[in-house]
Design an enzyme around this catalytic site. Structure first.
Site, mmCIF file in Angstrom:
data_model
loop_
_atom_site.group_PDB
_atom_site.id
_atom_site.type_symbol
_atom_site.label_atom_id
_atom_site.label_comp_id
_atom_site.label_asym_id
_atom_site.label_seq_id
_atom_site.Cartn_x
_atom_site.Cartn_y
_atom_site.Cartn_z
ATOM 1 N N THR A 138 1.310 -1.847 0.176
ATOM 2 C CA THR A 138 -0.048 -0.159 0.251
ATOM 3 C C THR A 138 1.196 1.324 0.039
ATOM 4 O O THR A 138 0.485 2.068 -0.585
ATOM 5 C CB THR A 138 -1.276 -0.030 1.073
ATOM 6 O OG1 THR A 138 -2.076 -0.742 1.106
ATOM 7 C CG2 THR A 138 -1.812 1.177 1.145
ATOM 8 N N ASP A 182 2.055 -7.866 -4.324
ATOM 9 C CA ASP A 182 1.325 -7.473 -3.369
ATOM 10 C C ASP A 182 1.648 -8.793 -1.610
ATOM 11 O O ASP A 182 1.913 -9.399 -2.025
ATOM 12 C CB ASP A 182 -0.396 -8.092 -3.525
ATOM 13 C CG ASP A 182 -1.275 -7.708 -2.967
ATOM 14 O OD1 ASP A 182 -1.191 -8.944 -1.723
ATOM 15 O OD2 ASP A 182 -1.511 -6.585 -2.600
ATOM 16 N N ASP A 186 0.822 -6.397 5.186
ATOM 17 C CA ASP A 186 -0.137 -8.011 6.408
ATOM 18 C C ASP A 186 0.533 -9.152 5.964
ATOM 19 O O ASP A 186 0.441 -10.307 6.610
ATOM 20 C CB ASP A 186 -1.660 -8.676 4.574
ATOM 21 C CG ASP A 186 -2.510 -7.600 4.761
ATOM 22 O OD1 ASP A 186 -2.648 -7.140 5.714
ATOM 23 O OD2 ASP A 186 -3.055 -7.803 3.460
ATOM 24 N N THR A 237 4.065 -9.074 15.375
ATOM 25 C CA THR A 237 3.158 -9.591 14.358
ATOM 26 C C THR A 237 1.721 -8.792 14.449
ATOM 27 O O THR A 237 2.001 -7.726 15.066
ATOM 28 C CB THR A 237 2.444 -10.749 15.729
ATOM 29 O OG1 THR A 237 1.406 -11.531 14.911
ATOM 30 C CG2 THR A 237 1.697 -10.008 16.897
#
Length: 342
Positions: free
Chosen positions: A15, A59, A92, A167
């Protein structure tokens, strides 16, 4: 005489490297060759910045071990030309990449800091600029001609963490990451406060060694009430499986059912490594403290101690790739190699 630090900005995808096309409204990749024009604040930093983008941005959800090796090799290629590295990455799977790089980059004595954002760099309310500027500033910190940070870190929302201790905890908040079992390495506020005592201190003068083999024959099994012995047995009999990461309850507890333990014991006899990590957000595995973990201890399940699931997965792939012996595997996994556990 101290020279101006040279920092390589490596864009892998995510992003942070996107901005809206004003004509279509769609997100498109940011042109990092025009970085200083888009973010003039970078000119105020006391360092020289060069940027490099992967040919095909990835991605975060498409990140794979082969890309981790590719990033490590890119760093190796220009390692002597720069004093620090900032890797822009999708959030992610950022903790997985940070963990993997910590194992792949042996004898690292320079900062490799991963960062990203929750909103694109061109968005009015973006968190990308602060994350990027401070990550570069941290990567350029020097003392007596040496980098202050000499490990793989992850910077997000005012905090720098050890990469293999992180995390992701939120898909919407700017403070998207945490380090449940290790304090931040640095915090950004009015002042940039580095916690010197928390930093990894390499005890080596050896040349950087980049590992290129990761063995992905590992599965992750999260225990839950109702997980049948038959299902567990099916998963443990999949061909090529060499290691199983068990996410257990609390301090490393699991069902004490004899059939359950027999299935696990049979797996160890077939040479499959079983590693125990807690599915709690914080804390550590302490097999033998509760009766429900004694059975795991008796059959030789490896303790993950306070390692995160992300770091455990990457460490398993790394050790399998190194083809260490079964006995050495247990010893090495339970030993801190890059500050990933205590």
């Amino acid at each position: 005489m101290q020279t101006t630090p040279r920092i390589l900005l490596l864009y892998t995808g995510g992003t942070i490297g996107m901005q809206k096309d004003f004509k279509t409204g769609a997100l498109k990749a940011f042109d990092f060759n025009k970085l200083l024009k888009q973010i003039p604040e970078l000119k105020l930093l006391d360092c020289e910045i060069q940027s490099l983008s992967m040919q095909q941005p990835i991605d975060s959800s498409d990140m794979q071990p082969a890309y981790w090796v590719q990033i490590a090799k890119l760093i190796e290629k220009v390692y002597n030309d720069f004093q620090g590295f900032v890797v822009l990455h999708g959030s992610d799977t950022m903790s997985y990449t940070a963990s993997a790089l910590s194992f792949l980059l042996e004898n690292l004595t320079k900062p490799v800091i991963l960062t990203g954002s929750q909103l694109p760099i061109g968005d009015l309310r973006t968190d990308a600029k602060e994350n990027l500027i401070t990550a570069i500033q941290l990567a350029s910190l020097q003392q007596n001609g040496m980098p202050v940070i000499q490990e793989v870190g992850l910077y997000f929302e005012y905090k720098l963490y050890r990469g293999n201790r992180t995390t992701k905890i939120s898909a919407e908040q700017f403070n998207a990451f945490t380090s449940p079992n290790y304090p931040p390495l640095a915090e950004s506020g009015v002042h940039l406060n580095v916690q010197i005592d928390a930093l990894w201190k390499p005890k080596t003068k050896k040349k950087l060694l980049v590992h290129e083999k990761l063995d992905t024959n590992v599965i992750l099994i999260k225990l839950f009430p109702g997980l049948s012995v038959e299902t567990l047995q099916y998963m443990l009999h999949q061909p090529k499986i060499k290691a199983v990461l068990l996410e257990t309850y609390g301090a490393g507890n699991a069902p004490s059912d004899e059939q359950f333990l027999k299935v696990l014991n049979d797996a160890t006899k077939r040479g499959i490594h079983l590693i125990n990590v807690t599915q709690c957000s914080g804390g550590r595995v302490q097999m033998g403290v509760y009766e429900t973990s004694v059975g795991l201890q008796k059959i030789g399940v490896i303790s993950g101690k306070d390692i995160t699931t992300e770091a455990a997965i990457c460490k398993i792939m790394y050790l399998l790739g190194e083809e260490v012996s079964p006995n050495l595997f247990k010893t090495m996994f339970e030993t801190s190699l890059r500050g990933e556990l205590v």
